[in-house]
Enzyme design. Structure first.
Site, mmCIF file in Angstrom:
data_model
loop_
_atom_site.group_PDB
_atom_site.id
_atom_site.type_symbol
_atom_site.label_atom_id
_atom_site.label_comp_id
_atom_site.label_asym_id
_atom_site.label_seq_id
_atom_site.Cartn_x
_atom_site.Cartn_y
_atom_site.Cartn_z
ATOM 1 N N GLY A 169 -3.702 -0.734 -4.616
ATOM 2 C CA GLY A 169 -3.981 -2.165 -4.737
ATOM 3 C C GLY A 169 -4.174 -2.720 -3.341
ATOM 4 N N ARG A 170 -3.657 -3.928 -3.119
ATOM 5 C CA ARG A 170 -3.910 -4.592 -1.840
ATOM 6 C C ARG A 170 -3.202 -3.918 -0.673
ATOM 7 N NH1 ARG A 170 -3.176 -9.986 -5.295
ATOM 8 N NH2 ARG A 170 -1.188 -8.983 -5.675
ATOM 9 N N ILE A 171 -1.938 -3.533 -0.865
ATOM 10 C CA ILE A 171 -1.190 -2.905 0.233
ATOM 11 C C ILE A 171 -1.668 -1.457 0.414
ATOM 12 C CG2 ILE A 171 1.101 -2.236 1.073
ATOM 13 C CD1 ILE A 171 2.216 -4.664 -0.541
ATOM 14 N N ARG B 174 8.929 0.411 -4.200
ATOM 15 C CA ARG B 174 10.240 0.173 -4.798
ATOM 16 C C ARG B 174 10.963 1.506 -4.943
ATOM 17 N NH1 ARG B 174 9.728 -4.258 -3.457
ATOM 18 N NH2 ARG B 174 9.794 -6.198 -4.659
ATOM 19 N N GLU C 90 19.589 0.360 -3.420
ATOM 20 C CA GLU C 90 19.572 -0.383 -2.151
ATOM 21 C C GLU C 90 20.788 -1.296 -2.120
ATOM 22 O OE1 GLU C 90 15.913 -2.476 -1.424
ATOM 23 O OE2 GLU C 90 14.776 -0.633 -1.419
ATOM 24 N N HIS D 222 14.196 -1.445 3.953
ATOM 25 C CA HIS D 222 13.300 -2.346 3.208
ATOM 26 C C HIS D 222 12.796 -3.480 4.122
ATOM 27 C CE1 HIS D 222 12.381 -3.929 -1.107
ATOM 28 N NE2 HIS D 222 11.445 -4.303 -0.268
ATOM 29 N N ILE D 223 12.039 -3.059 5.158
ATOM 30 C CA ILE D 223 11.552 -4.047 6.134
ATOM 31 C C ILE D 223 10.037 -4.190 6.104
ATOM 32 C CG2 ILE D 223 13.513 -3.881 7.726
ATOM 33 C CD1 ILE D 223 11.582 -2.073 9.484
ATOM 34 N N GLY D 224 9.401 -3.785 5.004
ATOM 35 C CA GLY D 224 7.937 -3.825 4.929
ATOM 36 C C GLY D 224 7.338 -5.138 5.403
HETATM 37 C C1 DGY Z 1 8.187 -7.776 -1.658
HETATM 38 O O1 DGY Z 1 7.626 -8.784 -1.237
HETATM 39 O O2 DGY Z 1 8.121 -7.432 -2.842
HETATM 40 C C2 DGY Z 1 8.993 -7.006 -0.685
HETATM 41 O O3 DGY Z 1 9.251 -5.727 -1.116
HETATM 42 C C3 DGY Z 1 10.285 -7.716 -0.432
HETATM 43 O O4 DGY Z 1 11.080 -7.641 -1.571
#
Ligand code: DGY
Length: 327
Positions: free
Chosen positions: A155-157, A238, A267, A286-288
């Site tokens: 998708g977008r990411i 996730r 987490e 979880h620092i995306g």
């Molecule tokens: C999101 O925006 O879904 C990131 O994973 C932060 O939870």
């Protein structure tokens, strides 16, 4: 004045937007997740919620908080929200798509390179005083140039990750999705493959899918067993999409080569998790989306959505617009 509840400290600009629209804001400031019961209690006396963090917004929540008229999530993922239940109770829910695509893809890319060159582990060896001598046969990683990147959920990411891999590293892109991504096929020469083919052909397999009934635990023992022995598994989506026990097993038994995780299951990850000691594994908390710029954009977008809802307008980033067509 009516009040809005915000479940974390967020940017001042976002709070100001809500204040300027004529609402008071309560900010939950403790560094501890709220249980659902605590959240329900806190929601009393508030007309809307800006939800940050893993708040479980299910049928019980909507039933217990009839005064909450709109919810803006400060995340793109909405796996903690029962959208059907929200619709049933007539509560519009928005998320924060697009603004975090690049930052999140950067983290997936960073993990890919860090795992390939054992970067986190190398750092630890220096701390332990083990950098004493040049051994040409030690500390060897793998090259990424020209290899095959498999994207699960283009998708977008996923597109941003594939773009970097294609343009910067000449990687061949294969992907598996619910539907074809024509843009990626055209611009990145991405090739659609079955799930099994993705497992079998990827040198790096990067997960960017939503967590759903279909994707939960899909990367399990049988999936890892189909992957190449040199494969690197990356998950920046996730943690529940992979089975962590099976992943540990696959790494310990050299079924796959390495893993880079920005998301874990559960987490937060416990500090004694064996993954943290492995040479070919890099884990981040979880620092995306965690850059100053991106978090600012996410907070402002969430606040704008909430203000729209509170002014009787459609939320710009509404997740399911059918909520507005309910009688
Ligand atoms: C999101 O925006 O879904 C990131 O994973 C932060 O939870």
């Amino acid at each position: 004045m009516e009040k809005v509840l915000v479940t974390r400290r967020i940017s001042d600009n976002a709070i100001k937007l809500i204040n300027d629209a004529g609402f008071d804001v309560t900010v939950y400031t403790e560094s501890k997740d709220l249980s659902q019961q605590q959240l329900i209690e806190m929601c009393k006396g508030h007309c809307a919620l800006l939800s940050v963090g893993p708040n479980q917004l299910d049928a019980n929540f909507f039933k217990s908080c009839p005064q909450i008229g709109a919810i803006a999530l400060m995340s793109v993922g909405y796996d903690k929200v029962d959208i059907a239940a929200a619709n049933k109770f007539g509560v519009p829910i928005s998320n924060t798509p697009e603004v975090l695509n690049e930052a999140t893809a950067d983290i997936a890319f960073l993990l890919m390179l860090s795992v390939a060159r054992k970067a986190f582990y190398m750092h630890k060896t220096i701390e332990r005083g083990e950098w004493t001598f040049f051994d040409p046969l030690k500390n060897l990683g793998q090259e990424i140039y020209g290899k095959t990147l498999g994207v699960f959920g283009l998708g977008r990411i996923g597109f941003e990750m594939a773009k970097k891999a294609r343009y910067a590293y000449g990687m061949n892109i294969i992907y598996h999705n619910r539907s074809r991504n024509n843009n990626a096929e055209e611009k990145l020469q991405a090739k659609y493959v079955s799930f099994d083919e993705l497992l079998e052909k990827s040198d790096v397999l990067s997960v960017h899918a939503n967590l759903s009934g279909e994707t939960k635990g899909i990367f399990d023992k049988s999936a890892f067993e189909k992957m190449k022995s040199n494969a690197i598994f990356i998950n920046a989506a996730r943690g529940a999409i992979h089975n962590e026990i099976d992943l540990i097993d696959a790494l310990q038994n050299k079924i796959i080569w390495g893993a880079g995780l920005d998301v874990t299951n559960p987490e937060p990850m416990k500090k004694d998790n064996p993954l943290l000691q492995m040479e070919n594994v890099c884990v981040l908390p979880h620092i995306g989306s965690a850059t100053e710029e991106t978090r600012e954009k996410m907070a402002v977008m969430a606040a704008e959505n909430l203000v729209a809802a509170l002014s009787g307008k459609q939320m710009p980033q509404i997740i399911d617009p059918s909520v507005y067509s309910k009688p």
